[in-house]
Design a protein around this motif. Structure first.
Motif, PDB file in Angstrom:
ATOM      1  N   GLY A   4     122.413  88.639  35.566  1.00  0.00           N
ATOM      2  CA  GLY A   4     122.202  87.055  35.709  1.00  0.00           C
ATOM      3  C   GLY A   4     121.345  86.516  34.472  1.00  0.00           C
ATOM      4  N   LEU A   5     121.369  87.393  33.278  1.00  0.00           N
ATOM      5  CA  LEU A   5     120.643  86.909  32.402  1.00  0.00           C
ATOM      6  C   LEU A   5     121.259  85.997  31.074  1.00  0.00           C
ATOM      7  CD1 LEU A   5     118.382  90.136  31.793  1.00  0.00           C
ATOM      8  CD2 LEU A   5     117.715  88.006  32.922  1.00  0.00           C
ATOM      9  N   LEU A   6     122.621  85.746  31.409  1.00  0.00           N
ATOM     10  CA  LEU A   6     123.217  84.989  30.265  1.00  0.00           C
ATOM     11  C   LEU A   6     122.508  83.641  30.077  1.00  0.00           C
ATOM     12  CD1 LEU A   6     126.752  85.660  30.989  1.00  0.00           C
ATOM     13  CD2 LEU A   6     125.442  86.643  29.272  1.00  0.00           C
ATOM     14  N   ASN A   7     122.617  83.091  28.785  1.00  0.00           N
ATOM     15  CA  ASN A   7     121.938  81.861  28.783  1.00  0.00           C
ATOM     16  C   ASN A   7     120.334  81.798  28.948  1.00  0.00           C
ATOM     17  OD1 ASN A   7     122.535  79.007  27.645  1.00  0.00           O
ATOM     18  ND2 ASN A   7     121.996  78.287  29.839  1.00  0.00           N
ATOM     19  N   THR A   8     120.064  82.802  28.674  1.00  0.00           N
ATOM     20  CA  THR A   8     118.379  83.016  28.532  1.00  0.00           C
ATOM     21  C   THR A   8     117.928  83.686  27.165  1.00  0.00           C
ATOM     22  OG1 THR A   8     118.353  85.041  29.599  1.00  0.00           O
ATOM     23  CG2 THR A   8     118.364  83.207  31.221  1.00  0.00           C
ATOM     24  N   TYR A   9     116.636  83.547  27.216  1.00  0.00           N
ATOM     25  CA  TYR A   9     116.038  84.184  25.908  1.00  0.00           C
ATOM     26  C   TYR A   9     116.223  85.856  25.865  1.00  0.00           C
ATOM     27  CZ  TYR A   9     113.877  80.041  23.985  1.00  0.00           C
ATOM     28  OH  TYR A   9     113.351  78.754  23.695  1.00  0.00           O
ATOM     29  N   PRO A  10     115.994  86.538  27.140  1.00  0.00           N
ATOM     30  CA  PRO A  10     116.195  87.863  27.181  1.00  0.00           C
ATOM     31  C   PRO A  10     117.559  88.265  26.704  1.00  0.00           C
ATOM     32  CG  PRO A  10     115.072  87.244  29.027  1.00  0.00           C
ATOM     33  CD  PRO A  10     115.306  86.037  28.214  1.00  0.00           C
TER      34      PRO A  10
END
Length: 278
Positions: free
Chosen positions: A136-142
């Motif tokens: 669930g980390l898409l479209n984030t800085y990570p």
């Protein structure tokens, strides 16, 4: 007499370098020329660098008004700084172990590092994407940072520099009671500063201009990196307004040029001192 004998070669060398510099700078010069021209002069058949009517104010203002250009620049600073910091945290101890510690797996591990240099960064893109999607980390800085934390080039580059550091310096540090961890961060880190600056410039330029990976994991314009952000300056319905597009590209390129100008001495020093000692 000797100076006169070498004069033709010196003139020829400088002419070749000057021609090469003009060829390399021509796209940037043309970019700046388009960034200050109105639309009717961009599509004219006459070729001139300086416009008859300066439209720089409108082009640069439109570049900021059409898209959140300041957000793209902020994203670029945050992501490239985070990537470089984490790359150093991983590469410095790994390079020290491969260069200065004696253990049985040193050569096989270094061979794996060399093998990693042969694998294009696009190869693990799909596994990385699937992993980040499940997390669930898409479209984030990570999502923009994590796949680039381990740089095999950085490990190789710093390891080659560490090979030029005298072993006596490390032996003296051990005699003073420093642990291997302390030697890495208190002795080797300051010594490797030229190599780190050179690697930092290469890392920042690559990830600042990266278009492929952000295109995969970024789904909203607010998270776009600078290179991807220029795409949003295009207007497929009304046609691309090349003045603001070139102005935005110039703004995005400017931080890299300024950073290199400030760090060029260290960059050249790092390129010179980082030998290829086996």
């Amino acid at each position: 007499m000797i100076a006169r004998r070498h004069l033709p070669f010196a003139v020829f060398r400088h002419v070749v370098l000057a021609v090469g510099a003009v060829i390399m700078l021509a796209p940037f010069i043309w970019l700046l020329s388009l960034a200050v021209k109105p639309a009717d002069e961009i599509f004219t058949t006459d070729i001139r660098l300086l416009p008859l009517k300066w439209d720089a104010a409108r082009n640069f203002t439109e570049a900021f008004n059409k898209v959140p250009l300041h957000r793209y620049l902020l994203n670029g600073v945050v992501v490239t700084a985070a990537i470089f910091t984490l790359q150093v945290l991983v590469a410095l101890p790994a390079a020290y172990a491969l260069a200065k510690l004696r253990f049985g797996l040193a050569k096989p591990l270094f061979a794996l590092v060399l093998l990693g240099l042969l694998i294009p960064g696009h190869v693990p893109a799909i596994p990385h994407y699937i992993m980040l999607s499940h997390a669930g980390l898409l479209n984030t800085y990570p999502a923009l940072v994590f796949p680039s934390i381990i740089s095999v080039f950085g490990i190789f580059w710093i390891r080659q520099f560490f090979r030029t550091v005298p072993d006596d310096l490390i032996h003296a540090a051990r005699l003073d009671g420093l642990s291997e961890f302390s030697i890495v961060w208190r002795i080797m880190l300051p010594a490797a500063m030229p190599a780190l600056v050179a690697f930092g410039i290469l890392s920042v330029v690559f990830h600042w201009n990266d278009y492929f990976w952000p295109l995969l994991v970024v789904t909203s314009p607010d998270m776009a990196m600078p290179a991807l952000g220029t795409v949003y300056l295009r207007n497929t319905e009304a046609g691309t307004d090349y003045g603001p597009l070139m102005a935005g590209t110039a703004i995005i390129t400017a931080p890299l040029v300024i950073a290199f100008l400030f760090a060029q001495r260290r960059f050249i020093e790092g390129m010179t001192l980082t030998g290829l000692k086996g």
